[in-house]
Design an enzyme around this catalytic site. Sequence first.
Site, mmCIF file in Angstrom:
data_model
loop_
_atom_site.group_PDB
_atom_site.id
_atom_site.type_symbol
_atom_site.label_atom_id
_atom_site.label_comp_id
_atom_site.label_asym_id
_atom_site.label_seq_id
_atom_site.Cartn_x
_atom_site.Cartn_y
_atom_site.Cartn_z
ATOM 1 N N CYS A 203 -3.150 4.544 5.093
ATOM 2 C CA CYS A 203 -4.428 4.453 5.804
ATOM 3 C C CYS A 203 -5.552 5.082 4.990
ATOM 4 O O CYS A 203 -6.700 4.643 5.056
ATOM 5 C CB CYS A 203 -4.324 5.120 7.167
ATOM 6 N N CYS A 372 -9.849 6.857 -9.076
ATOM 7 C CA CYS A 372 -10.151 6.450 -7.696
ATOM 8 C C CYS A 372 -9.993 7.677 -6.802
ATOM 9 O O CYS A 372 -10.226 8.796 -7.244
ATOM 10 C CB CYS A 372 -9.249 5.294 -7.263
#
Lengths: 414, 81
Positions: A203, A372
Amino acid sequence: MTLPAQSDRQPLVGPGAPLSSERLIRYSRQLANPDFGEIAQRRLAHARVLVVGAGGLGSATIPALAAMGVGTIGAIDTDAVELSNLHRQLAHGVADIGRSKLESMADTVAQIDPEISLIRHDVWLDSSNALELFAGYDLVLDGSDNFATRYLVNDAAVLTGIPVVWGAILRYGGQAGISWSGQGPTYRDLFPVPPAPGTVPSCAEGGVLPTVCAIVGGIMCSETVKLLTGIGEPLLGRVTTYDALSGRFRELEYAVSDEVDAVTELIDYDLFCGLTPAAVGSSGAGDTSKTGGSAEFGETSGSDAAGGVSDEIDSRELAALLSTEAAPQLVDIREPFEFAIAAIETAELIPLGGLEGRLADIRTDIPVVVYCHHGIRSERALRLLQSAGFTNIRHLVGGIDDYSQVIDPALARY
Amino acid sequence: MSIQIRYFAAAAEAAGRDEEHLEIAAGATLSTLKAVLIERYGTLMQRVVESGSFLIDGVVRRDPAHAVGARVDVLPPFAGG
């Protein structure tokens, strides 16, 4: 009298002591349900259920179970509440940020009903403690956020003989079902082996719509109450899937498979899920990397023990490199909203989705480092660039989240 | 033969549909079906094929040589909580 919805299934739990009139008033609206009644309510009061994870699904289940009168609820979690939890983890509030989720959850439960016992298990569930923990409960709800824990929960429940009510969420979708060895198929009959690390986002990486937590958590609570009291038809041998974008539920029936390995003992689930001990250790420093569910996958992919090391860089090495004359080109491949939260100085933003169209912006004369959030998408960017012919590329292991913890605490974590 | 194939979650996204009927050679195996799906739907489906479960007539199958049945369900796992 037997209604069509009534199953022949025995209730999981015997009824406890008769209820006081105050309790009867509290539960009057559910006692009025056909075939529910005081005996069912006493079964709930007498029940002991264990909830793995006090995050999105934990927040959607634990307060609801407490409110419905499940007498003893155990909760396993080691995380602290973060700002990025609050949009979906409704058991926690602003004042709880930084507190342990279990403490915050205990307050939430106490506000609903101080007579419900919330047992806090502030431990990381693993093969050394799972069987002992499970032995103290009638049923487990799995709302964990990583595959290693899910297989562990399944296997420990198989070995202790108790049912698992499981739910999983990602983006706009959810799945829920019951895994119960001896009574029907288990989680392994649906997913025999875990996906390769890095192939399924968490998630934290992929996103999640908060209402999907509520819906899947609601289904999990319904199934729990049904099993405890023996009413209805349990979601056993079926998995229900929900897609918020279409508003549609779809169901899939499945049976025990002869191609699934039997569970005879607990194993090393990190190893089973392709997580090497070294990578787990290096990413396991912060709570986010464990139950934040983001770092379990992908950190290790492409870097088996022997090879692949040369295309990774860690935060310390990157910081050292950035302070030299020969600084690399630093490419942030996250989304613009993430870049706006925090970015490493000198980084250029090229979101992963558009990277293929901007290969001309990638330098070939100097080394390039891509990063990232947690090192999962950057690993994908690395592979993409390598297959496009770039050779001098590395990606930041652990992403900006690790860089913030190790090098620059001024970078906001999310 | 004609098979009914249902796609869930990321599989439905990759295929752009929830289900379809596919004509496939009689006696086709699971590995044939996987190859057909990848050819038909590209890299997104390839990812699904690598990590997702294939249920043939309601039973999960891992053996690539297993014969394809009348109904196939493709279900990707996820672990978010």
